[in-house]
Design an enzyme around this catalytic site. Structure first.
Site, PDB file in Angstrom:
ATOM      1  N   LYS A 158      31.960 -16.783  51.123  1.00  0.00           N
ATOM      2  CA  LYS A 158      31.887 -15.709  50.135  1.00  0.00           C
ATOM      3  C   LYS A 158      30.804 -14.755  50.599  1.00  0.00           C
ATOM      4  O   LYS A 158      29.621 -15.094  50.631  1.00  0.00           O
ATOM      5  CB  LYS A 158      31.559 -16.229  48.742  1.00  0.00           C
ATOM      6  CG  LYS A 158      31.580 -15.100  47.699  1.00  0.00           C
ATOM      7  CD  LYS A 158      30.767 -15.429  46.487  1.00  0.00           C
ATOM      8  CE  LYS A 158      30.546 -14.182  45.645  1.00  0.00           C
ATOM      9  NZ  LYS A 158      29.699 -13.159  46.334  1.00  0.00           N
ATOM     10  N   GLY A 162      19.664 -18.482  48.380  1.00  0.00           N
ATOM     11  CA  GLY A 162      19.510 -17.445  47.357  1.00  0.00           C
ATOM     12  C   GLY A 162      18.549 -17.892  46.272  1.00  0.00           C
ATOM     13  O   GLY A 162      17.640 -18.698  46.494  1.00  0.00           O
ATOM     14  N   ARG A 196      17.020 -19.516  42.677  1.00  0.00           N
ATOM     15  CA  ARG A 196      17.130 -20.816  42.030  1.00  0.00           C
ATOM     16  C   ARG A 196      18.226 -20.793  40.966  1.00  0.00           C
ATOM     17  O   ARG A 196      18.976 -21.765  40.820  1.00  0.00           O
ATOM     18  CB  ARG A 196      15.800 -21.222  41.392  1.00  0.00           C
ATOM     19  CG  ARG A 196      15.807 -22.680  40.911  1.00  0.00           C
ATOM     20  CD  ARG A 196      14.567 -23.064  40.111  1.00  0.00           C
ATOM     21  NE  ARG A 196      13.322 -22.733  40.786  1.00  0.00           N
ATOM     22  CZ  ARG A 196      12.123 -23.080  40.316  1.00  0.00           C
ATOM     23  NH1 ARG A 196      12.037 -23.773  39.182  1.00  0.00           N
ATOM     24  NH2 ARG A 196      11.017 -22.744  40.955  1.00  0.00           N
ATOM     25  N   GLN A 197      18.325 -19.690  40.242  1.00  0.00           N
ATOM     26  CA  GLN A 197      19.356 -19.581  39.212  1.00  0.00           C
ATOM     27  C   GLN A 197      20.749 -19.710  39.819  1.00  0.00           C
ATOM     28  O   GLN A 197      21.593 -20.471  39.321  1.00  0.00           O
ATOM     29  CB  GLN A 197      19.229 -18.239  38.482  1.00  0.00           C
ATOM     30  CG  GLN A 197      20.278 -18.023  37.401  1.00  0.00           C
ATOM     31  CD  GLN A 197      20.153 -16.656  36.741  1.00  0.00           C
ATOM     32  OE1 GLN A 197      19.328 -15.822  37.133  1.00  0.00           O
ATOM     33  NE2 GLN A 197      20.967 -16.412  35.738  1.00  0.00           N
ATOM     34  N   GLY A 237      21.561 -20.991  42.825  1.00  0.00           N
ATOM     35  CA  GLY A 237      21.733 -22.292  43.457  1.00  0.00           C
ATOM     36  C   GLY A 237      22.017 -23.383  42.448  1.00  0.00           C
ATOM     37  O   GLY A 237      22.906 -24.225  42.648  1.00  0.00           O
ATOM     38  N   GLU A 270      19.314 -23.619  49.426  1.00  0.00           N
ATOM     39  CA  GLU A 270      17.926 -23.220  49.662  1.00  0.00           C
ATOM     40  C   GLU A 270      17.599 -22.183  48.606  1.00  0.00           C
ATOM     41  O   GLU A 270      18.264 -21.144  48.525  1.00  0.00           O
ATOM     42  CB  GLU A 270      17.762 -22.643  51.063  1.00  0.00           C
ATOM     43  CG  GLU A 270      16.350 -22.237  51.383  1.00  0.00           C
ATOM     44  CD  GLU A 270      16.273 -21.204  52.475  1.00  0.00           C
ATOM     45  OE1 GLU A 270      15.566 -20.198  52.279  1.00  0.00           O
ATOM     46  OE2 GLU A 270      16.924 -21.390  53.509  1.00  0.00           O
ATOM     47  N   CYS A 314      12.177 -16.188  52.811  1.00  0.00           N
ATOM     48  CA  CYS A 314      12.009 -17.385  51.996  1.00  0.00           C
ATOM     49  C   CYS A 314      10.744 -18.143  52.374  1.00  0.00           C
ATOM     50  O   CYS A 314      10.283 -19.001  51.619  1.00  0.00           O
ATOM     51  CB  CYS A 314      13.229 -18.292  52.122  1.00  0.00           C
ATOM     52  SG  CYS A 314      13.828 -18.481  53.802  1.00  0.00           S
TER      53      CYS A 314
END
Length: 527
Positions: A185, A242, A244-245, A247, A266, A303
């Site tokens: 995607k 990307g 935390r939300q 992931g 990650e 990151c």
């Protein structure tokens, strides 16, 4: 290689213009749409791509090691052959400078070639043979083990690396190396770059005579296309880089399936730097200036960005802060990747400034472009940090917090308090080694990579690299998304008991026809 950007998804060998809605990339330096429009996919497109991947799996995972390695090398060649058009489009869609993107293209190609070597040497197969012991009581059967690919993998392109963590990035490359078809995607921030790279992979599939379902590329909404992709029963693992939300949404979707699957996400990390006393006393200004260079690299959109500095209060911490302030105030605002990322960064800096006990040390130069990120440096004391959970939130961009401690013991308390990280850094001299020994066990529990006298930005693509860490840095601390070990995420072991010789895979046959290093009756040997 001349490739036209058409706005089409790539589902197997077919170019498909999504019918759900129209998407445009945005030039972050101007805020303007970039042509052409891209058609977003829907659940039917996801189902078609996943079905093709499922149909391709058994054939693709059975390819000879040399053929699979050649496939990865052909992708690398095709990406290079796109030429300047790839860099120009990526610059337009990301706002990143030419030199940075040329370096990222080199990294992308290098990791494809690294995994080609990994595939050829075959160690990842884990070939293991235990000879039959018919005279033993009870008898032991003939047992042989190898690893195979999990199945089709869903990969989500990252915003901050349009090449190295995207369509042909580390997740895609390691999954293909493991024998797993991939459905990508694309990130909505760089669809044109994604289409160019996707066509390079598609062309390699054709030229290497592989099943068309080995690779597909989809565009669309993360909640619609992304959730449908993770929920499709053909998908057996997920690679994501990307927020935390985002992931955790994928982790929950994968866990709620009838067949739960692993999600290698990650997510967030603030990458603490610990300045030990003698290093701070002897190199405060040098460390401060280097820290700011690392903090502001790429507008802080790494990151591994150093978002936390921990040191003992006093004149030497003041010297570090003075050097960092001077360096930061001289830094120009750099264009951030998207309007959304810029808005989130601005909000995060604003929220940090409002926390009681936190003071602003410096800002970089004011932005002259719509998505320009003005760097920020804050300071607080350890008591405030330890009692304020919000101070551990990642602010994605060039923003960092200095934490002053009363003593080394309080520095240890901060180290124990922080959550899982991708990296932890120690600045030290030989005089600091005794203190470092006390911190290291904690840092080993907290981070996937520990550095000494360096800065965490910059992740080498190599055999020994670990780019992972305990939650919330990643959703699975047992793996890495960079380096040769990344292939392990997409493999599982299979044991063959008393299988007739002519039915055994080549990696487990007597005589070792592939010439692999194997464990035979507990001994590692080339036989």
């Amino acid at each position: 290689m001349t490739i036209e950007i058409t706005g089409h998804m790539l589902i197997g060998k077919t170019a498909v213009h999504g019918s759900e809605r129209q998407l445009h990339a945005i030039d972050p330096s101007s805020g303007r749409d970039i042509e052409p429009a891209f058609g977003a996919g829907n659940a039917n497109d996801v189902a078609r791509a996943c079905k093709l991947a499922q149909q391709a799996f058994d054939s693709y995972r059975d390819t000879a090691l040399g053929q699979r390695a050649q496939f990865l090398e052909q992708i690398a060649t095709n990406i290079i052959d796109i030429g300047p058009a790839l860099i120009q489009r990526a610059m337009q869609e990301s706002g990143l400078p030419q030199a940075r993107l040329e370096g990222e293209r080199g990294r992308t190609v290098a990791q494809l070639r690294l995994f080609a070597k990994v595939v050829r040497d075959g160690r990842w197969l884990g070939a293991t043979l235990d000879s039959a012991l018919p005279e033993r009581t009870p008898p032991r059967p003939d047992l042989r083990l190898r690893k195979i690919g999990l199945g089709p993998v869903a990969v989500f392109g990252a915003s901050n690396f349009p090449l190295a963590f995207s369509v042909a990035g580390g997740d895609t490359t390691s999954a293909l190396a493991a024998g797993c078809p991939v459905v990508v995607k694309a990130h909505s921030a760089h669809p044109g770059t994604s289409e160019l790279v996707g066509k390079a992979i598609q062309a390699a599939v054709v030229s290497c005579n592989l099943p068309e379902g080995v690779f597909s590329l989809l565009f669309g909404d993360g909640r619609q296309v992304g959730q449908a992709l993770v929920s499709n029963p053909a998908i057996k693992a997920v690679g994501f880089t990307g927020s935390r939300q985002g992931g955790m949404a994928l982790v929950r979707a994968a866990a709620q399936r009838d067949e739960p699957i692993p999600v290698y996400a990650e997510m967030s990390s603030i990458n603490p730097m610990f300045l030990l006393p003698d290093a701070l006393a002897t190199k405060a200004r040098q460390i401060g200036a280097g820290f700011v260079d690392s903090l502001t690299l790429g507008a802080g959109q790494f990151c591994t960005n150093p978002g936390l500095v921990i040191a003992i209060e006093g004149q030497y911490l003041t010297a570090f802060s003075d050097a960092a302030i001077a360096a930061l105030q001289a830094k120009s605002a750099a264009t951030m990747l998207t309007p959304g990322i810029h808005a989130a960064y601005t909000e995060g800096v604003g929220q940090l400034a409002m926390i009681t006990g936190v003071r602003l040390l410096a800002r970089g130069q004011v932005a002259a472009t719509p998505c320009g990120g003005q760097a920020a440096l804050f300071m607080t004391d350890a008591d405030t940090f330890l009692s304020t959970p919000a101070l551990e939130n990642e602010v994605f961009g060039a923003c960092s917090l200095v934490v002053s401690c009363r003593s080394f013991e309080q520095m240890q308390e901060v180290a124990e308090h922080v959550t899982g990280q991708l990296t932890a850094t120690l600045f030290l001299t030989a005089t600091d080694h005794a203190l470092a020994r006390q911190l290291l066990p904690t840092l080993e529990r907290k981070a996937g990579r520990i550095l000494v006298n360096g800065y965490p930005t910059g992740v080498e693509v190599s055999h020994a690299m670990v780019h992972g860490g305990p939650f919330p840095a990643t959703s699975d601390s047992r793996s890495t998304s960079v380096g040769a070990s990344a292939i392990e995420r997409f493999l599982r072991p299979v044991c063959y008991q008393d299988i007739p010789a002519d039915l055994l895979p080549a990696s487990l046959q007597d005589g070792n026809p592939l010439g692999l290093w194997r464990v035979s009756d507990g001994e590692l040997m080339l036989a």
